[in-house]
Design a protein around this motif. Structure first.
Motif, short mmCIF file in Angstrom:
data_model
loop_
_atom_site.label_atom_id
_atom_site.label_comp_id
_atom_site.label_asym_id
_atom_site.label_seq_id
_atom_site.Cartn_x
_atom_site.Cartn_y
_atom_site.Cartn_z
N GLY A 24 63.62 0.85 62.20
CA GLY A 24 64.65 0.07 61.54
C GLY A 24 64.88 0.51 60.10
N CYS A 25 63.80 0.83 59.38
CA CYS A 25 63.94 1.26 57.99
C CYS A 25 64.74 2.56 57.90
CB CYS A 25 62.56 1.46 57.37
SG CYS A 25 61.67 -0.09 57.01
N VAL A 26 64.50 3.48 58.84
CA VAL A 26 65.24 4.75 58.83
C VAL A 26 66.72 4.50 59.14
CG1 VAL A 26 65.51 6.97 60.01
CG2 VAL A 26 63.23 6.16 59.37
N LEU A 27 67.01 3.62 60.09
CA LEU A 27 68.40 3.34 60.43
C LEU A 27 69.14 2.67 59.28
CD1 LEU A 27 67.95 2.06 64.09
CD2 LEU A 27 69.04 4.20 63.39
N LEU A 28 68.42 1.82 58.53
CA LEU A 28 69.04 1.14 57.41
C LEU A 28 69.20 2.05 56.20
CD1 LEU A 28 67.18 -2.30 57.64
CD2 LEU A 28 69.59 -1.85 58.18
N ASP A 29 68.29 3.02 56.03
CA ASP A 29 68.34 3.93 54.88
C ASP A 29 67.90 5.32 55.32
OD1 ASP A 29 68.43 5.17 52.45
OD2 ASP A 29 66.74 4.08 51.56
N PRO A 30 68.80 6.09 55.94
CA PRO A 30 68.45 7.43 56.45
C PRO A 30 67.95 8.39 55.38
CG PRO A 30 70.53 6.69 57.38
CD PRO A 30 70.19 5.74 56.28
N ALA A 31 68.16 8.09 54.11
CA ALA A 31 67.72 8.98 53.03
C ALA A 31 66.20 9.08 52.94
CB ALA A 31 68.28 8.51 51.70
N ILE A 32 65.48 8.15 53.60
CA ILE A 32 64.01 8.15 53.51
C ILE A 32 63.38 9.03 54.58
CG2 ILE A 32 64.03 5.81 52.57
CD1 ILE A 32 63.01 4.85 55.33
N VAL A 33 64.20 9.70 55.40
CA VAL A 33 63.66 10.46 56.53
C VAL A 33 62.58 11.45 56.10
CG1 VAL A 33 64.23 12.27 58.21
CG2 VAL A 33 65.62 10.21 58.08
N ASP A 34 62.86 12.27 55.09
CA ASP A 34 61.89 13.28 54.66
C ASP A 34 60.61 12.64 54.14
OD1 ASP A 34 63.50 15.40 55.38
OD2 ASP A 34 64.44 15.56 53.40
N ASP A 35 60.76 11.51 53.43
CA ASP A 35 59.57 10.82 52.92
C ASP A 35 58.72 10.27 54.06
OD1 ASP A 35 60.23 11.25 50.22
OD2 ASP A 35 61.57 9.52 50.22
N VAL A 36 59.37 9.71 55.06
CA VAL A 36 58.66 9.17 56.23
C VAL A 36 57.91 10.28 56.95
CG1 VAL A 36 58.96 8.13 58.50
CG2 VAL A 36 60.19 7.19 56.53
N CYS A 37 58.59 11.42 57.12
CA CYS A 37 57.99 12.54 57.86
C CYS A 37 56.85 13.21 57.11
CB CYS A 37 59.06 13.57 58.22
SG CYS A 37 60.27 12.96 59.42
N GLU A 38 56.72 12.92 55.79
CA GLU A 38 55.57 13.42 55.04
C GLU A 38 54.31 12.64 55.39
OE1 GLU A 38 54.71 15.68 52.30
OE2 GLU A 38 56.31 16.76 53.32
N ILE A 39 54.47 11.41 55.87
CA ILE A 39 53.32 10.54 56.13
C ILE A 39 52.96 10.48 57.61
CG2 ILE A 39 52.43 8.17 55.93
CD1 ILE A 39 54.10 7.84 53.44
#
Length: 456
Positions: A24-39
């Motif tokens: 849900g967080c990615v769908l609401l703010d796709p700009a965080i994709v790279d940050d999410v994929c770092e973790i």
């Protein structure tokens, strides 16, 4: 008390609500994709739906595609994954997340994945134990697998600000240590010019058979131990009694041959007793089990780290048993030096490892880096390579005798290279630097800093 079958029948640790929340967080703010994929990575997700979703956005990011909620849905649809994750209903449910603190959810997912990894390690360990496999082999495999679980938890990036702060802290530490960050060796010229043995480094001390490398390593260990630095001396060639006898005889100034032949007079007996009392207080721990692997050395070192281990000495590389007896010898040596280097970095202590030089070094008059026996990876993995030469007749240069032996710092990844001339005392099996003294502020000239192993 829960029995074994009930434990094994439980669902593995997971947090499906956190997995839906991260979608849900990615769908609401796709700009965080790279940050999410770092973790987190797809394999860390427990549910197939979240695993497919994170895998798809990661591939889109790697391909440089524009990432929005619409393009994510289109990509899932095109690859036949939308129905597999539960369709639009699943995405709508995920988008109803009340919090956008994606870091919190990512860390929960990572934590649950770590617990599942531990279970995955424990199950085959239990099976091997029931099967009656060798306990040391089972423990070694389990410890290696557990160590691998936390190997990727280090931050992948460091800011210049943080790096600069670390440098300032290192400078302050050097000032507190009177100019050196390394563990002193007790050889004044070496310590003043090289800085000692540095934490996180693999230092190779190589010589021909009976060239004095064990004596020098024992001397360094004794100096470290006398200063109160806990030192682990792993010897695959000699026992603890023999090593201690060398140290005690060197301290007492009595030849070990006197003890072996039994011709000890009263003065020598007194000197040896006093030396033994001093030796008993030094902070050296011996591990002299034969046929050790790097993994068994690692286990002992890790245990002693909790007690303040500062230096690890391994005597010597070619006697360590490879983890896999089926691979070629040069590959095994390369694997072991890589593992020792990793151990130095993991424990943040110097690892001084002794190694044999090939016979070619005798034919060519002096040792060079290419004479490191059995594997070129020794030179590649080592941070520092020191070549010890003690030829018959000593070191003669331009018709002048320079000393009994020579220590050539042939490679130093982070500092100077150069040559140190040494004297050898056979009865006490110890080295001393030519021209060195015990004054704290003594600043000797370097024998030669410019040419490393290619000059004398």
């Amino acid at each position: 008390m829960t029995n074994k079958s009930e434990i094994l029948d439980q669902q593995p640790p997971s947090d499906e609500s956190a997995e839906r929340a991260i979608v849900g967080c990615v769908l609401l703010d796709p700009a965080i994709v790279d940050d999410v994929c770092e973790i987190i990575e797809p394999t860390m997700l427990y549910t197939e739906a979240a695993r497919l979703f994170v895998g798809r956005i990661m591939r889109m990011s790697d391909a440089g595609q524009k990432i929005t909620a619409a393009t994510i849905i289109d990509a899932l649809q095109e690859n036949g994954e939308l129905d597999r994750i539960g369709g639009s209903a699943y995405l709508a449910e995920c988008s109803s997340v009340l919090s956008t603190d994606w870091q919190f959810y990512a860390e929960k997912i990572r934590r649950m994945y770590g617990l599942r990894q531990i279970i995955d390690v424990a199950l085959p360990t239990i099976q091997r134990a029931y099967r009656g496999d060798d306990p040391s082999d089972v423990a070694e495999a389990m410890e290696n697998a557990l160590a691998a679980i936390g190997a990727d938890k280090q931050e992948s990036t460091v800011t210049a600000k943080d790096a600069a702060l670390d440098v300032v802290l290192e400078i302050d530490k050097a000032i507190r240590n009177n100019g050196s960050l390394g563990v002193p060796t007790g050889f004044p010229k070496f310590d003043n010019n090289i800085g000692g043995l540095f934490a996180g480094q693999l230092i190779i001390l190589a010589a021909r058979t009976s060239g004095g490398k064990s004596a020098m390593a024992a001397q360094i260990a004794r100096y470290s131990g006398d200063a109160g630095r806990m030192t682990l001396y792993v010897s695959l060639e000699m026992g603890a009694t023999e090593l201690a006898m060398r140290g005690i005889c060197a301290d007492a100034g009595v030849s070990s041959s006197v003890i072996r032949t039994g011709r000890i007079d009263a003065d020598e007996r007194k000197a040896l007793s006093e030396a033994a009392e001093r030796y008993a207080t030094t902070s050296i721990i011996f591990d002299c089990r034969p046929r050790q692997t790097v993994a068994s050395i690692r286990r002992t070192a890790r245990r002693l780290m909790r007690q303040g281990l500062r230096l690890l000495v391994v005597d010597y590389l070619q006697l360590i048993q490879p983890a896999d007896l089926r691979i070629k010898r040069y590959e095994a040596i390369g694997q072991m030096t890589g593992d020792l280097k990793a151990l130095a970095r993991e424990l943040e202590i110097p690892v001084l490892c002794l190694a044999q030089l090939s016979r070619e070094s005798e034919k060519e008059g002096r040792p060079r880096l290419r004479h490191l026996r059995e594997s070129g990876s020794i030179e590649m993995d080592a941070d520092v390579v020191m070549l010890l030469d003690r030829p018959v007749g000593g070191i003669v240069e331009n018709g002048q005798r320079q000393g009994d032996a020579c220590l050539d710092v042939a490679k130093n990844r982070s500092g100077a290279t150069g040559i140190f001339y040494l004297n050898w005392d056979g009865p006490s099996t110890s080295f001393s630097e030519v021209g060195a003294c015990d004054q704290p502020n003594y600043e000797p000239a370097f024998a030669d800093c410019s040419g490393g192993s290619d000059q004398w």
